[in-house]
Design an enzyme around this catalytic site. Sequence first.
Site, PDB file in Angstrom:
ATOM      1  N   CYS A 156      44.044  12.566   7.013  1.00 20.65           N
ATOM      2  CA  CYS A 156      43.562  11.319   7.599  1.00 20.65           C
ATOM      3  C   CYS A 156      44.701  10.674   8.381  1.00 20.65           C
ATOM      4  O   CYS A 156      45.795  10.509   7.846  1.00 20.65           O
ATOM      5  CB  CYS A 156      43.065  10.375   6.509  1.00 20.65           C
ATOM      6  SG  CYS A 156      42.590   8.767   7.166  1.00 20.65           S
ATOM      7  N   ASN A 183      41.856  18.841   3.604  1.00 21.24           N
ATOM      8  CA  ASN A 183      40.883  18.953   2.521  1.00 21.24           C
ATOM      9  C   ASN A 183      41.096  20.286   1.832  1.00 21.24           C
ATOM     10  O   ASN A 183      41.670  21.207   2.410  1.00 21.24           O
ATOM     11  CB  ASN A 183      39.455  18.963   3.083  1.00 21.24           C
ATOM     12  CG  ASN A 183      39.080  17.659   3.719  1.00 21.24           C
ATOM     13  OD1 ASN A 183      39.338  17.449   4.892  1.00 21.24           O
ATOM     14  ND2 ASN A 183      38.494  16.787   2.954  1.00 21.24           N
TER      15      ASN A 183
HETATM   16  P1  HMG Z   1      38.895  -2.630  16.227  1.00 20.72           P
HETATM   17  O1  HMG Z   1      40.040  -2.505  17.153  1.00 20.72           O
HETATM   18  O2  HMG Z   1      38.935  -3.677  15.161  1.00 20.72           O
HETATM   19  O3  HMG Z   1      37.508  -2.753  17.042  1.00 20.72           O
HETATM   20  O4  HMG Z   1      38.669  -1.208  15.551  1.00 20.72           O
HETATM   21  P2  HMG Z   1      36.930  -3.833  18.010  1.00 20.72           P
HETATM   22  O5  HMG Z   1      35.472  -3.968  17.665  1.00 20.72           O
HETATM   23  O6  HMG Z   1      37.805  -5.067  18.041  1.00 20.72           O
HETATM   24  O7  HMG Z   1      37.034  -3.081  19.426  1.00 20.72           O
HETATM   25  C1  HMG Z   1      38.289  -2.793  20.031  1.00 20.72           C
HETATM   26  C2  HMG Z   1      38.094  -1.764  21.131  1.00 20.72           C
HETATM   27  O8  HMG Z   1      37.580  -0.530  20.590  1.00 20.72           O
HETATM   28  C3  HMG Z   1      37.067  -2.202  22.182  1.00 20.72           C
HETATM   29  O9  HMG Z   1      37.451  -1.586  23.397  1.00 20.72           O
HETATM   30  C4  HMG Z   1      35.791  -1.535  21.702  1.00 20.72           C
HETATM   31  O10 HMG Z   1      34.863  -1.311  22.734  1.00 20.72           O
HETATM   32  C5  HMG Z   1      36.306  -0.215  21.179  1.00 20.72           C
HETATM   33  P3  HMG Z   1      38.321  -2.357  24.518  1.00 20.72           P
HETATM   34  O11 HMG Z   1      37.509  -3.595  24.842  1.00 20.72           O
HETATM   35  O12 HMG Z   1      39.651  -2.691  23.851  1.00 20.72           O
HETATM   36  O13 HMG Z   1      38.462  -1.327  25.615  1.00 20.72           O
HETATM   37  N1  HMG Z   1      35.431   0.345  20.136  1.00 20.72           N
HETATM   38  C6  HMG Z   1      34.939   1.598  20.160  1.00 20.72           C
HETATM   39  N2  HMG Z   1      35.065   2.607  21.045  1.00 20.72           N
HETATM   40  C7  HMG Z   1      34.415   3.763  20.763  1.00 20.72           C
HETATM   41  N3  HMG Z   1      33.674   3.945  19.645  1.00 20.72           N
HETATM   42  C8  HMG Z   1      33.516   2.966  18.744  1.00 20.72           C
HETATM   43  C9  HMG Z   1      34.175   1.735  18.996  1.00 20.72           C
HETATM   44  N4  HMG Z   1      34.231   0.574  18.307  1.00 20.72           N
HETATM   45  C10 HMG Z   1      34.999  -0.263  19.025  1.00 20.72           C
HETATM   46  N5  HMG Z   1      32.776   3.159  17.657  1.00 20.72           N
HETATM   47  C11 HMG Z   1      37.261   0.448  14.555  1.00 20.72           C
HETATM   48  C12 HMG Z   1      37.659  -1.011  14.581  1.00 20.72           C
HETATM   49  C13 HMG Z   1      36.389   0.673  13.325  1.00 20.72           C
HETATM   50  C14 HMG Z   1      36.472   0.781  15.821  1.00 20.72           C
HETATM   51  C15 HMG Z   1      38.543   1.324  14.515  1.00 20.72           C
HETATM   52  O14 HMG Z   1      39.352   0.869  13.473  1.00 20.72           O
HETATM   53  C16 HMG Z   1      38.254   2.777  14.323  1.00 20.72           C
HETATM   54  O15 HMG Z   1      37.686   3.437  15.193  1.00 20.72           O
HETATM   55  N6  HMG Z   1      38.670   3.352  13.176  1.00 20.72           N
HETATM   56  C17 HMG Z   1      38.365   4.725  12.842  1.00 20.72           C
HETATM   57  C18 HMG Z   1      39.409   5.274  11.933  1.00 20.72           C
HETATM   58  C19 HMG Z   1      39.056   6.691  11.565  1.00 20.72           C
HETATM   59  O16 HMG Z   1      38.238   7.335  12.203  1.00 20.72           O
HETATM   60  N7  HMG Z   1      39.712   7.193  10.510  1.00 20.72           N
HETATM   61  C20 HMG Z   1      39.507   8.531  10.055  1.00 20.72           C
HETATM   62  C21 HMG Z   1      38.176   8.752   9.433  1.00 20.72           C
HETATM   63  S1  HMG Z   1      38.062   8.140   7.752  1.00 20.72           S
HETATM   64  C22 HMG Z   1      38.721   9.433   6.797  1.00 20.72           C
HETATM   65  O17 HMG Z   1      39.280  10.357   7.331  1.00 20.72           O
HETATM   66  C23 HMG Z   1      38.509   9.409   5.312  1.00 20.72           C
HETATM   67  C24 HMG Z   1      37.400  10.342   4.850  1.00 20.72           C
HETATM   68  O18 HMG Z   1      37.676  11.689   5.224  1.00 20.72           O
HETATM   69  C25 HMG Z   1      37.252  10.271   3.327  1.00 20.72           C
HETATM   70  C26 HMG Z   1      38.578  10.415   2.590  1.00 20.72           C
HETATM   71  O19 HMG Z   1      39.293  11.411   2.802  1.00 20.72           O
HETATM   72  O20 HMG Z   1      38.866   9.521   1.810  1.00 20.72           O
HETATM   73  C27 HMG Z   1      36.033   9.968   5.475  1.00 20.72           C
HETATM   74 MG    MG Z   2      39.006  12.991   4.185  1.00 18.38          MG
END
Ligand code: HMG
Ligand code: MG
Length: 298
Positions: free
Chosen positions: A240, A249
């Site tokens: 992650c 994983n």
């Molecule tokens: P934020 O910066 O708080 O979002 O991020 P915002 O709503 O303030 O938007 C900021 C900018 O992002 C804006 O663009 C939005 O349009 C854009 P700007 O005006 O600056 O050009 N935006 C997006 N663009 C594309 N797709 C979207 C989106 N949403 C907003 N969906 C946010 C909040 C949740 C978006 C961000 O923190 C994020 O994308 N995080 C993802 C992190 C991630 O993917 N982590 C890895 C997966 S989790 C994991 O691996 C764990 C897991 O495997 C289980 C485990 O192992 O425990 C599942």
């Molecule tokens: Mg994971």
Amino acid sequence: MTFPTHVRLIEVGPRDGLQNEAQPISVADKVQLVNALTDAGLGYIEVGSFVSPKWVPQMAGSAEVFAQIKHKPGVVYGALAPNMRGFEDAVAAGVKEVAVFAAASQAFSQRNINCSISESLERFVPIIEAAKQHGISVRGYVSCVLGCPYEGQVSAQQVAAVAKELYAMGCYEVSLGDTIGTGTPTATRTMFEAVGAFIPREKLAGHFHDTYGQALVNIYASLLEGINVFDSSVAGLGGCPYAKGASGNVATEDVLYMLNGMGIETGVDMDKLLLAGEHICNVLGRVTGSRVAKAREG
Ligand code: HMG
Ligand code: MG
């Protein structure tokens, strides 16, 4: 305790496996990986993420990947959606199942999705409502269920509280993630007992990163707790981006080897799975993280 006759494997390699890769990976290579995993008989493949490309650049091409993969009938091709924007993009890409992801630790929630646990849960309510209208199923994740990279210990009660909310709001299954792989079998059982007090065990899944080499034994401990759905990643790819040091994983090949040996069916073909892992490792210029693949290479 009797073991299940069948285990459902959720292949997260194309998403959890590749999301942390710094080097560019072409859409064609991602498509090839998903198609190879389909050919290996996996029934559920997490193909990508509709997250902000500023946060996870590697997942930026997810819509193109969805457009180009072979969609085998009966196979679920899922994607992560952290907010309504991500959900809408997923729907537009033709995704039929999404996963929302929360954490059991506040600090991880802030770092990973830039909001508190309760804010994230509030965010998911309209996603799940909209999903129902589109006939889309929603899976839920809870991260840091056996430890947090920022807060250390996480209580089983806290995991249960978050999992219960996800289930109550309509997630059909909740996957419990040992994001940093620090869990051990006793803690795994305690955690599933705590969550199992609120959610039927057939609605729970285990998601183990193998950072400390505990993933397989934790899966075994989970089987003893009546859990029969596990997330894994071909060749043990991944980690992650918001959990420093988190390795991949558990390798799908290694889980499959253990389950085959225990006489538990999965529908997955080992030889084809090994080929899928070998190919993506060649693309990435990486040594496989699967012990079975290493042993077979001789
Ligand atoms: P934020 O910066 O708080 O979002 O991020 P915002 O709503 O303030 O938007 C900021 C900018 O992002 C804006 O663009 C939005 O349009 C854009 P700007 O005006 O600056 O050009 N935006 C997006 N663009 C594309 N797709 C979207 C989106 N949403 C907003 N969906 C946010 C909040 C949740 C978006 C961000 O923190 C994020 O994308 N995080 C993802 C992190 C991630 O993917 N982590 C890895 C997966 S989790 C994991 O691996 C764990 C897991 O495997 C289980 C485990 O192992 O425990 C599942
Ligand atoms: Mg994971």
